[in-house]
Enzyme design. Structure first.
Site, PDB file in Angstrom:
ATOM      1  N   GLY A 106      51.866   8.236  -1.505  1.00 51.98           N
ATOM      2  CA  GLY A 106      52.301   9.536  -2.017  1.00 51.98           C
ATOM      3  C   GLY A 106      52.889  10.414  -0.931  1.00 51.98           C
ATOM      4  O   GLY A 106      53.882  11.116  -1.152  1.00 51.98           O
ATOM      5  N   ASP A 107      52.296  10.375   0.255  1.00 53.95           N
ATOM      6  CA  ASP A 107      52.824  11.142   1.387  1.00 53.95           C
ATOM      7  C   ASP A 107      54.217  10.642   1.762  1.00 53.95           C
ATOM      8  O   ASP A 107      55.111  11.435   2.091  1.00 53.95           O
ATOM      9  CB  ASP A 107      51.897  11.017   2.597  1.00 53.95           C
ATOM     10  CG  ASP A 107      50.444  11.250   2.230  1.00 53.95           C
ATOM     11  OD1 ASP A 107      50.190  12.097   1.363  1.00 53.95           O
ATOM     12  OD2 ASP A 107      49.576  10.569   2.801  1.00 53.95           O
TER      13      ASP A 107
END
Length: 310
Positions: free
Chosen positions: A250-251
């Site tokens: 997600g980052d």
């Protein structure tokens, strides 16, 4: 310049333990030590994609020194505030028991240290980007992200927020340029299902009405949805590949989106770069490299017909 803020960085001790048993001595089959913290991952992927950035935040004790040493060794720019007391976190993550981890609490941050961080934010101006991600430590004001954004109001700084629950909700009134909830976070925030791209887009519309400019929803193996500032919805299916490690995916999506936006100021390009970066990290032991992202990106751009009308 992109600035990232990590309030509670860590060293992540990532291990594989075959046949893990409670109450017994377990031995690792593999070990890996990495700098942790959502926005440190963002910084690393931005650097891999050639985007200049600076990591801000706090470190403490010998673990903090090791975090800074490892970041410098990796060529990552950081300007952390060194706390006089406490010790930065060591988090233990069991790779082959997905989602199983033990995270440290981290050091306390006082009002004076917070003000020093705020003063560092005063250097930001037109064209800069600020990334705020992760939870806010218990000893810090709950609305800290909102206070940071209010301090930068009117300076032409783009803000990206990757948080959940109340932390995310409180930033919406400050009109962040980008928010990136995952499907579970979107459902938890709105109290409604987001099992399909259409449902996720409907939820994104609600968050946009609450103040977010661009809403990027990651949906794991089902791909992702973007509702852009113009009101146009986009959907991309996840690239095909073997899930190796979901930590940092997600980052990486946030980093890919920002890199794509800064490159072309085009929402679909940014979206595809985000999905490619998130998937590249998920398909590898480490974080996405530029070659991996570009390879997956080339397979995604043929999905332009998957745009959703809003």
């Amino acid at each position: 310049m992109v600035y990232t803020v990590t309030l509670n960085p860590s060293l992540d001790y990532i291990v594989t333990v075959d046949g893990f048993s409670l109450g017994k001595t377990n031995r690792t089959a593999s070990e890996q030590m990495l700098c942790g913290g959502k926005v440190i991952n963002v910084s690393a992927v931005l650097s891999n994609l050639g985007v200049e950035n600076m990591a801000l935040g706090f470190t403490a004790g010998f673990v903090g020194e090791e975090i800074e040493r490892r970041m410098a060794q990796a060529g990552l720019n950081c300007d952390f505030i060194r706390l006089k007391e406490g010790c930065s976190r060591i988090n233990v993550k069991l790779r082959n028991y997905d989602g199983t981890e033990i995270n440290g609490a981290g050091p306390s941050v006082g009002p004076e240290e917070l003000e020093r961080l705020m003063e560092k934010l005063d250097r930001l101006g037109q064209g800069d980007v600020l990334v705020l991600a992760g939870s806010i430590p218990a000893q810090c004001p709950e609305n800290l992200y909102c206070r940071m954004m209010e301090r930068l109001a009117g300076r032409g700084v783009l803000t990206a927020v990757d948080a959940s629950g109340k932390t995310l909700a409180e930033t919406l009134s400050c009109r962040p340029f980008l928010i990136k909830p995952n499907r579970d976070e979107l459902e938890g925030l709105l109290g409604e299902r987001a099992s399909s791209p259409e449902e996720a887009l409907s939820g994104a519309e609600k968050l946009q009405r609450m103040g977010a400019e661009n809403v990027l929803v990651s949906m794991g193996g089902d791909g992702a949805v973007l509702l852009d500032r113009t009101g146009k919805g986009h959907c991309l299916k996840a690239p095909k590949g073997e899930l190796v490690n979901s930590v940092g995916a997600g980052d990486s999506m946030v980093a890919g989106f920002l890199a794509g936006w800064l490159e072309k100021n085009d929402y679909f390009h940014a979206f595809a770069m985000g999905v490619a970066a998130g998937s590249a990290s998920a398909f590898s032991d480490g974080l996405a490299t530029a070659d991996q992202v570009r390879s997956l990106y080339n397979g995604l751009t043929g999905q332009t017909s998957s745009s959703l009308g809003s």
